[in-house]
Design a protein around this motif. Structure first.
Motif, PDB file in Angstrom:
ATOM      1  N   PHE A  71       0.838  -1.206   0.000  1.00  0.00           N
ATOM      2  CA  PHE A  71       0.000   0.000   0.000  1.00  0.00           C
ATOM      3  C   PHE A  71       0.871   1.255   0.000  1.00  0.00           C
ATOM      4  N   ILE A  72       1.905   1.258   0.829  1.00  0.00           N
ATOM      5  CA  ILE A  72       2.799   2.418   0.916  1.00  0.00           C
ATOM      6  C   ILE A  72       3.474   2.668  -0.435  1.00  0.00           C
ATOM      7  N   LYS A  73       3.949   1.611  -1.084  1.00  0.00           N
ATOM      8  CA  LYS A  73       4.592   1.752  -2.397  1.00  0.00           C
ATOM      9  C   LYS A  73       3.611   2.305  -3.428  1.00  0.00           C
ATOM     10  N   LEU A  74       2.382   1.767  -3.401  1.00  0.00           N
ATOM     11  CA  LEU A  74       1.375   2.190  -4.371  1.00  0.00           C
ATOM     12  C   LEU A  74       1.016   3.658  -4.210  1.00  0.00           C
ATOM     13  N   VAL A  75       0.754   4.071  -2.964  1.00  0.00           N
ATOM     14  CA  VAL A  75       0.348   5.454  -2.704  1.00  0.00           C
ATOM     15  C   VAL A  75       1.487   6.421  -3.001  1.00  0.00           C
ATOM     16  N   SER A  76       2.702   6.029  -2.684  1.00  0.00           N
ATOM     17  CA  SER A  76       3.834   6.935  -2.891  1.00  0.00           C
ATOM     18  C   SER A  76       4.076   7.212  -4.374  1.00  0.00           C
ATOM     19  N   LYS A  77       3.625   6.320  -5.257  1.00  0.00           N
ATOM     20  CA  LYS A  77       3.803   6.556  -6.693  1.00  0.00           C
ATOM     21  C   LYS A  77       2.903   7.676  -7.186  1.00  0.00           C
ATOM     22  N   ALA A  78       1.753   7.870  -6.538  1.00  0.00           N
ATOM     23  CA  ALA A  78       0.873   8.995  -6.876  1.00  0.00           C
ATOM     24  C   ALA A  78       1.309  10.172  -6.017  1.00  0.00           C
ATOM     25  N   ARG A  79       2.267  10.924  -6.520  1.00  0.00           N
ATOM     26  CA  ARG A  79       3.056  11.871  -5.731  1.00  0.00           C
ATOM     27  C   ARG A  79       2.237  12.833  -4.862  1.00  0.00           C
ATOM     28  N   PHE A  80       1.165  13.419  -5.397  1.00  0.00           N
ATOM     29  CA  PHE A  80       0.425  14.428  -4.641  1.00  0.00           C
ATOM     30  C   PHE A  80      -0.986  13.975  -4.265  1.00  0.00           C
ATOM     31  N   ALA A  81      -1.295  12.707  -4.502  1.00  0.00           N
ATOM     32  CA  ALA A  81      -2.649  12.224  -4.218  1.00  0.00           C
ATOM     33  C   ALA A  81      -2.888  12.139  -2.713  1.00  0.00           C
ATOM     34  N   PRO A  82      -4.052  12.605  -2.246  1.00  0.00           N
ATOM     35  CA  PRO A  82      -4.363  12.467  -0.815  1.00  0.00           C
ATOM     36  C   PRO A  82      -4.682  11.012  -0.496  1.00  0.00           C
ATOM     37  N   CYS A  83      -4.535  10.647   0.766  1.00  0.00           N
ATOM     38  CA  CYS A  83      -4.920   9.292   1.157  1.00  0.00           C
ATOM     39  C   CYS A  83      -5.396   9.285   2.601  1.00  0.00           C
ATOM     40  N   SER A  98       4.596   8.678   7.490  1.00  0.00           N
ATOM     41  CA  SER A  98       5.984   9.111   7.349  1.00  0.00           C
ATOM     42  C   SER A  98       6.711   8.309   6.270  1.00  0.00           C
ATOM     43  N   LEU A  99       6.424   7.004   6.186  1.00  0.00           N
ATOM     44  CA  LEU A  99       7.062   6.164   5.173  1.00  0.00           C
ATOM     45  C   LEU A  99       6.604   6.543   3.767  1.00  0.00           C
ATOM     46  N   ILE A 100       5.325   6.907   3.630  1.00  0.00           N
ATOM     47  CA  ILE A 100       4.820   7.372   2.326  1.00  0.00           C
ATOM     48  C   ILE A 100       5.562   8.648   1.922  1.00  0.00           C
ATOM     49  N   HIS A 101       5.733   9.548   2.879  1.00  0.00           N
ATOM     50  CA  HIS A 101       6.442  10.803   2.624  1.00  0.00           C
ATOM     51  C   HIS A 101       7.887  10.521   2.199  1.00  0.00           C
ATOM     52  N   ARG A 102       8.577   9.665   2.925  1.00  0.00           N
ATOM     53  CA  ARG A 102       9.980   9.382   2.636  1.00  0.00           C
ATOM     54  C   ARG A 102      10.160   8.622   1.326  1.00  0.00           C
ATOM     55  N   ALA A 103       9.151   7.819   0.950  1.00  0.00           N
ATOM     56  CA  ALA A 103       9.254   7.055  -0.292  1.00  0.00           C
ATOM     57  C   ALA A 103       9.344   7.966  -1.505  1.00  0.00           C
ATOM     58  N   ASN A 104       8.920   9.221  -1.359  1.00  0.00           N
ATOM     59  CA  ASN A 104       9.041  10.208  -2.437  1.00  0.00           C
ATOM     60  C   ASN A 104      10.339  11.000  -2.344  1.00  0.00           C
ATOM     61  N   GLU A 105      11.270  10.503  -1.511  1.00  0.00           N
ATOM     62  CA  GLU A 105      12.583  11.131  -1.327  1.00  0.00           C
ATOM     63  C   GLU A 105      12.465  12.581  -0.883  1.00  0.00           C
ATOM     64  N   LEU A 106      11.517  12.843   0.012  1.00  0.00           N
ATOM     65  CA  LEU A 106      11.335  14.180   0.564  1.00  0.00           C
ATOM     66  C   LEU A 106      12.037  14.284   1.917  1.00  0.00           C
ATOM     67  N   ARG A 107      12.500  15.481   2.228  1.00  0.00           N
ATOM     68  CA  ARG A 107      13.204  15.695   3.489  1.00  0.00           C
ATOM     69  C   ARG A 107      12.238  15.604   4.670  1.00  0.00           C
ATOM     70  N   ASP A 108      12.801  15.269   5.831  1.00  0.00           N
ATOM     71  CA  ASP A 108      11.980  15.145   7.038  1.00  0.00           C
ATOM     72  C   ASP A 108      11.409  16.488   7.486  1.00  0.00           C
ATOM     73  N   ASP A 109      12.008  17.594   7.052  1.00  0.00           N
ATOM     74  CA  ASP A 109      11.483  18.897   7.456  1.00  0.00           C
ATOM     75  C   ASP A 109      10.367  19.382   6.523  1.00  0.00           C
ATOM     76  N   LYS A 110       9.928  18.515   5.588  1.00  0.00           N
ATOM     77  CA  LYS A 110       8.823  18.861   4.694  1.00  0.00           C
ATOM     78  C   LYS A 110       7.552  18.074   5.031  1.00  0.00           C
ATOM     79  N   ILE A 111       7.462  17.590   6.264  1.00  0.00           N
ATOM     80  CA  ILE A 111       6.253  16.903   6.715  1.00  0.00           C
ATOM     81  C   ILE A 111       5.830  17.494   8.057  1.00  0.00           C
TER      82      ILE A 111
END
Length: 200
Positions: A71-83, A98-111
Motif C-alpha cells: 500500500f505504501i509503495k502504491l500510494v507513494s507513486k501517486a506523488r500528490f494524491a491524498p490518502c 511518514s514512510l509514504i512521505h519518505r518514499a518520495n525522497e522528501l526531506r523530514d522537514d517537509k512533513i
C-alpha cells in the motif's frame, strides 16, 4: 566464450549489453573489450545502471505487513494524491504516513503532523490556510501549513474530529489545489499532499 572475455568478466563488468542488441553487437563488444584489455583501460558507463532508491518499509514477513508495504509503495507513486489511513490507536498510522512521505525522497522537514482532535474551527482554518487579516478576528497574520509545506506532506491526525466548516474548505482545496487565507481574496496554489489519519 572468448577466453579473453571470460577473464575480463571474471575481473569486472566491461559493458552491459541489452538482450535485443546482443546478437548484432556481441562481436563488436568482444573486439572492443580485447582492445581495452590490452591497453588496460576500462570504460564504465554509469548511465547503463538505473536503480530505484531503497524502499524503507515496515519490517516483517507477515502477510499483513507485506500488504501495508505494498500500500505504501502504491500510494507513494501517486506523488500528490491524498490518502486516508485508518486503524486502531497505536497501530502505526503516523509511521505509515511518514514512510509514504519518505518514499518520495522528501526531506523530514517537509512533513507536518497536525492533531485535529481538540482544535476549534477557527484554529484549524487558520493553521491550515493561514491568516491575511489584520483585524485580529482570526488571530495573528501568518502563513498556513498548506503554504509552508508546499511540495511536502501535511498529516491530519484524528481527521474524523474536524468540524464541518473545515471539512468543506479542505474538500475545495483537494479538488482545486488552491485556497484563500482567512480574511483575504488572495488565491494560493499548493501541491501539498494531505494524508488523513482516523481511528476505526
Amino acid at each position: 566464450i572468448n577466453p579473453l572475455l571470460k577473464e575480463l568478466l571474471g575481473q569486472r563488468i566491461f559493458k552491459v549489453i541489452k538482450t535485443d542488441e546482443a546478437v548484432e553487437n556481441l562481436k563488436a563488444t568482444v573486439d572492443e573489450a580485447e582492445h581495452f584489455f590490452e591497453e588496460h583501460q576500462y570504460h564504465f558507463d554509469k548511465s547503463q545502471f538505473v536503480t530505484e532508491p531503497p524502499f524503507e518499509g515496515l519490517l516483517g514477513n507477515h502477510p499483513a505487513v507485506k500488504r501495508i508495504n505494498d500500500f505504501i509503495k502504491l500510494v507513494s507513486k501517486a506523488r500528490f494524491a491524498p490518502c486516508l489511513i485508518s486503524g486502531d490507536q497505536g497501530s502505526g498510522k503516523k509511521l505509515c504516513a511518514s514512510l509514504i512521505h519518505r518514499a518520495n525522497e522528501l526531506r523530514d522537514d517537509k512533513i507536518f503532523i497536525k492533531n485535529c482532535e481538540k482544535a476549534t474551527t477557527n484554529d484549524l482554518l487558520g493553521d491550515l490556510f493561514g491568516v491575511d487579516d489584520d483585524s485580529g478576528i482570526y488571530g495573528p497574520v501568518h502563513r498556513g501549513l498548506l503554504e509552508v509545506y508546499a511540495g511536502g506532506t501535511v498529516v491530519l491526525e484524528n481527521i474524523e474530529k474536524i468540524p464541518p466548516d473545515v471539512q468543506d474548505k479542505l474538500l475545495l482545496y483537494l479538488e482545486d489545489k488552491a485556497f484563500r487565507p482567512l480574511g483575504s481574496n488572495r488565491i494560493i496554489e499548493s501541491n501539498t499532499r494531505i494524508i488523513a489519519l482516523c481511528e476505526h
